[in-house]
Write an enzyme that holds these catalytic residues in place. Structure first.
Site, PDB file in Angstrom:
ATOM      1  N   CYS A  83       0.862  -1.366   0.358  1.00 45.99           N
ATOM      2  CA  CYS A  83      -0.453   0.181  -0.155  1.00 45.99           C
ATOM      3  C   CYS A  83       1.054   0.674  -0.070  1.00 45.99           C
ATOM      4  O   CYS A  83       1.602   1.671   1.082  1.00 45.99           O
ATOM      5  CB  CYS A  83      -0.799   0.115   1.132  1.00 45.99           C
ATOM      6  SG  CYS A  83      -1.562   1.627   1.213  1.00 45.99           S
ATOM      7  N   CYS A 142     -13.663  20.164   6.198  1.00 45.24           N
ATOM      8  CA  CYS A 142     -13.451  18.385   5.072  1.00 45.24           C
ATOM      9  C   CYS A 142     -14.401  17.767   5.016  1.00 45.24           C
ATOM     10  O   CYS A 142     -14.679  16.352   5.019  1.00 45.24           O
ATOM     11  CB  CYS A 142     -13.013  17.152   6.608  1.00 45.24           C
ATOM     12  SG  CYS A 142     -13.824  17.100   8.706  1.00 45.24           S
TER      13      CYS A 142
END
Length: 467
Positions: free
Chosen positions: A171, A422
């Site tokens: 990842c 956000c």
């Protein structure tokens, strides 16, 4: 003046002309009858064929099956687990799109939300805040599953649109040293007595310490504790154990080093616990804090309120600039931690560089009223950094005081507000209140690419009192 003619398609039957991208990174096309088609895996300006798996009256959703004309912004994904294939990891949505184009998509999402949801148009589009595209994710929640059919333990994120854990072996949004630990973590859990009772490992990286929080449903055996210690020694990590809720988290060995990160522009050190909220991307966070404070431009004569202050990520830097700071946060735990961080930094900086007088208060900020605003006292400037739900009650209380000025009793509104968001939808909603009813102008707005390759949009807007 000629009459407009109906648009006719010159595409072969079944082809779709992708016009734009939605926030979930799905290509958007229109059929000749006007029906919208969302196509996973397609990019703007591509011509594609798609397999439709969902149909509604006004829209359809499908997956790209062939690309007949490819976008110049399409790139080869760095991660082999990204894609539309069975078992693909769902952690990223945009690895097939050039990082610069990802930022442009997010900027458009921000502007569209501000206008369509809040009827607000920023006077200036701020330059995006960008950082490393890879190795940035210092916070992550890794699911753990022992899969008997596969004869292995999986550690990672969920599959795309699935509750199953993806079989990932690498990842690249994780820091390189954590990426290198994915397979060793699988082997570790696979060797444990608790192989079936450890559902999650939470990652928290500081500047110098990497902490792993192991959620365990049953008490760990002495052999398992020995395995964890051996892993920690080999990989340079710090284990924390969580038997139940977040308040049960404790260090495996109590003499571990302190997690923390620095804000070097302000000579501030921020210790934290692995379950405390901190920003996922420390590279962007450092730039974000510096940019937000430049925009706020607090002076030594001014009082500033930091709403949703958390650990003091903005509060403590503000205390290096303002006369007085008030930090308000909903979590008692975070308020206690912010007080500790203030005291530690003040002691370290000494009397010559002492921080401004700073007070921290715990309060439910989703139940703000005009009376509560007045009780907090006037402030020259505000910094607002709410969770995804936004700051509706706060914005409404401020707007109410502008509409009913007889309630103010000498209280004055802040001249400038820097709002870090956000969620562009809740920012747009709150901006609509501030501009339409609160007496403010939106002078600047721009995106902060906190989460490259994902559909998450972080942004920052600046509001000035219009009077």
């Amino acid at each position: 003046m000629t009459e407009p003619t109906e648009k006719t398609s010159t595409l072969p039957p079944g082809w779709l002309d992708i016009e734009s991208l939605d926030i979930e990174a799905k290509g958007i096309a229109h059929r000749e009858d006007g029906k919208v088609v969302f196509v996973e895996g397609a990019l703007p300006f591509e011509q594609v064929s798609a397999s439709i798996h969902r149909r509604k009256n006004n829209w359809e959703a499908g997956t790209v099956t062939a690309i007949h004309r490819e976008s110049s912004q399409r790139v080869r994904p760095q991660c082999p687990h990204f894609g539309l294939h069975p078992g693909a990891c769902g952690g990223c949505k945009m690895q097939h799109l050039h990082p610069a184009a990802q930022v442009a998509v997010k900027q458009r999402v921000l502007e569209d939300n501000l206008w369509h949801l809040g009827k607000v148009k920023s006077e200036t589009v701020a330059r995006p805040i960008e950082g490393p595209a890879w190795g940035y994710r210092y916070r992550a929640r890794l699911s753990v599953r022992h899969v008997l059919k596969k004869g292995t333990v999986l550690v990672g994120f969920h599959e795309r649109s699935s509750r199953y854990v993806a079989d990932i072996r690498e990842c690249h949004v994780l820091p390189p040293h954590v990426n290198a630990m994915l397979l060793p973590l699988r082997a570790l859990v696979g060797a444990m007595d608790a192989i079936n009772t450890v559902p999650q490992i939470e990652l928290a990286c500081g500047d110098d310490v990497t902490a792993l929080v192991l959620r365990h449903l049953e008490p760990l055996s002495e052999d398992d504790l020995a395995r964890l210690r051996a892993f920690a020694l080999e990989h340079g990590v710090q284990w924390w154990l969580q038997s139940k809720g977040p308040d049960t988290v404790k260090l495996l060995d109590a003499d571990g080093a302190q997690l923390g990160y620095a804000l070097p522009d302000f000579d501030i050190q921020m210790p934290f616990k692995p379950t405390d909220f901190t920003q996922v991307n420390p590279h962007i966070n450092r730039v974000l804090v510096s940019k937000a404070l430049r925009l706020l431009d607090a002076q030594k004569t001014e009082r500033v309120i930091d709403w949703f202050c958390g650990l003091g990520n903005f509060t403590l830097p503000l205390a290096t600039q303002a006369r007085e700071v008030l930090g308000i946060e909903g979590s008692e735990t975070l308020v206690a931690r912010s007080r500790e961080n203030y005291e530690k930094n003040n002691a370290r900086l000494g009397t010559e560089r002492a921080l401004a007088a700073t007070k921290f208060v715990a309060r439910n900020l989703f139940e703000m009223t005009p009376e509560m605003l007045i009780a907090d006292g006037s402030a020259d400037k505000w910094l607002v950094d709410p969770p995804r739900e936004g700051a509706f009650a706060l914005a409404k209380a401020l707007a109410d005081l502008n509409q009913q000025r007889e309630l103010r009793q000498g209280w004055t509104p802040p001249r400038r507000i820097v709002y870090v968001s956000c969620n562009p939808a809740t920012l747009a909603r709150d901006a609509g209140l501030l501009v339409a009813l609160g007496g403010y102008r939106c002078v600047s707005a721009g995106v902060v690419n906190m989460f490259p390759h994902t559909a998450h949009v972080e942004s920052m807007a600046v509001f000035e009192l219009a009077e």
